[in-house]
Write an enzyme that holds these catalytic residues in place. Structure first.
Site, PDB file in Angstrom:
ATOM      1  N   ASP A  15       0.872  -1.163   0.000  1.00 35.92           N
ATOM      2  CA  ASP A  15       0.000   0.000   0.000  1.00 35.92           C
ATOM      3  C   ASP A  15       0.915   1.221   0.000  1.00 35.92           C
ATOM      4  O   ASP A  15       2.122   1.106   0.269  1.00 35.92           O
ATOM      5  CB  ASP A  15      -0.888  -0.022   1.245  1.00 35.92           C
ATOM      6  CG  ASP A  15      -1.761   1.203   1.347  1.00 35.92           C
ATOM      7  OD1 ASP A  15      -2.460   1.520   0.370  1.00 35.92           O
ATOM      8  OD2 ASP A  15      -1.733   1.874   2.409  1.00 35.92           O
ATOM      9  N   ASP A  17      -0.159   5.187   0.883  1.00 40.92           N
ATOM     10  CA  ASP A  17      -0.400   6.140   1.962  1.00 40.92           C
ATOM     11  C   ASP A  17      -0.300   5.447   3.314  1.00 40.92           C
ATOM     12  O   ASP A  17      -1.032   4.502   3.598  1.00 40.92           O
ATOM     13  CB  ASP A  17      -1.792   6.771   1.817  1.00 40.92           C
ATOM     14  CG  ASP A  17      -1.879   7.715   0.628  1.00 40.92           C
ATOM     15  OD1 ASP A  17      -1.000   8.582   0.507  1.00 40.92           O
ATOM     16  OD2 ASP A  17      -2.821   7.581  -0.167  1.00 40.92           O
ATOM     17  N   ASP A 214      -1.191  -0.484   6.106  1.00 38.74           N
ATOM     18  CA  ASP A 214      -1.313   0.188   7.406  1.00 38.74           C
ATOM     19  C   ASP A 214      -2.750   0.203   7.913  1.00 38.74           C
ATOM     20  O   ASP A 214      -2.999   0.690   9.006  1.00 38.74           O
ATOM     21  CB  ASP A 214      -0.814   1.628   7.301  1.00 38.74           C
ATOM     22  CG  ASP A 214      -1.746   2.507   6.476  1.00 38.74           C
ATOM     23  OD1 ASP A 214      -2.046   2.132   5.319  1.00 38.74           O
ATOM     24  OD2 ASP A 214      -2.189   3.553   6.977  1.00 38.74           O
TER      25      ASP A 214
END
Length: 330
Positions: A15, A17, A214
């Site tokens: 991922d 961001d 995250d």
């Protein structure tokens, strides 16, 4: 042959961001982690729900941060949503775009016609994150969906990470239409749907990919749905308290403070850790004492909470444990 976590996989899907960067600044150690994977011969891919940048722009942004990337290594929800629409509607069909110019460009590239008003009689509404999205375009979208247009959301992330803390994401903007229309989108394309992960694995001919994210509700749930192992890094949205409370479909295979966990033994990150003592910590029932690496304590607590001990019953029996609980909001 290395025995670190990453060496057990033939593809690492990141991922962006909250994992590689925050908005437009690299997270410390991210560039070094990607460079090390490449040096070890491990392919990488990037799967992002952010629909405000095209793949080429994402690759250029990463490269500018010192994380070399090619457009074909980037899969984003904007491109995936446009591809879905192109499969469903004839070339030239009008599609009302709620989001950034990148999403309009993706719609245009697949042969559809981006429009911005209800009077254009759109056959579909595609909604992605854009910092300039406001009431006017949301009103046009509401009218269009109510008139029968298919409603496709690129993703439903409630927030997006930033150096100042979580900010409203596309899911918050989708919630505006959900409230106005009293219904759900017809289709959500991005994570936690497994498509971005499975496409990344297919393009790399990967048989054993690892997803790194995250967020438990998108990255990790998407990896679980795709049947992939996953690593949660604590540099973005989801924190220790959320991990402890995670239902089975949102539980990662591994957890680490940051991407350096990729290069330590897998058993130092594996979840859950079921033991009475580890790394200077001791767990007696629901009571944590001792001191040491916070991630080791988190893994121990996941072991007991996921085995059925209520989160509210956890107690701290040492100054270090008390500080951890306070920092984690327990």
């Amino acid at each position: 042959m290395s025995d670190d976590l990453a060496s057990g996989y033939d593809l690492v899907i990141f991922d962006l961001d909250g994992v590689v960067y925050l908005i437009d600044k690299p997270i410390p150690g991210a560039a070094e982690a990607v460079e090390r994977l490449r040096a070890d011969g491990t392919p990488v891919a990037y799967a992002t729900n952010n629909a405000s940048r095209r793949a080429a722009d994402v690759a250029a942004l990463l490269t500018g941060m010192g994380v070399p990337a090619q457009p074909d290594e980037v899969l984003n929800s904007a491109g995936a949503a446009a591809a879905v629409l192109a499969q469903r509607f004839p070339a030239g069909s009008p599609v009302l775009v709620v989001g950034a110019e990148a999403l309009r460009a993706e719609v245009r590239e697949v042969g559809l016609t981006p429009v911005s008003t209800f009077e254009d009689q759109p056959v579909a509404v595609v909604q992605g994150y854009g910092p300039e999205v406001g009431w006017q375009i949301l009103a046009e979208a509401a009218l269009s969906v109510r008139a029968g247009a298919t409603w496709v959301a690129t993703n439903t992330d409630r927030t997006l990470p930033s150096p100042r803390g979580p900010l409203p994401g596309n899911g918050s903007l989708v919630a505006v239409l959900r409230t106005a229309l009293d219904r759900e989108p017809d289709l959500v394309v991005g994570k936690p749907e497994p498509g971005l992960f499975t496409t990344a694995a297919s393009l790399s001919n990967s048989e054993r990919p690892l997803a790194v994210g995250d967020r438990l509700d998108t990255d990790i749930q998407g990896a679980v749905g795709a049947g992939m192992d996953s690593l949660l890094v604590l540099t973005g949205v989801s924190g220790p308290a959320e991990l402890l409370a995670a239902p089975p479909e949102r539980r990662p295979t591994f957890v680490s403070a940051d991407l350096s966990g990729l290069f330590r033994p897998a058993d130092e990150a594996r979840l859950p850790l079921r033991a009475e003592e580890a790394g200077g910590w001791r767990l007696a029932g629901a009571a944590l004492s001792g001191e040491g690496d916070p991630v080791t304590a988190l893994r121990l607590l996941c072991g007991t909470v996921w085995d059925g001990v209520p989160l509210k019953d956890l107690t701290a029996d040492s100054p270090a444990a008390t500080d951890l609980f306070k920092n984690w909001g327990l």
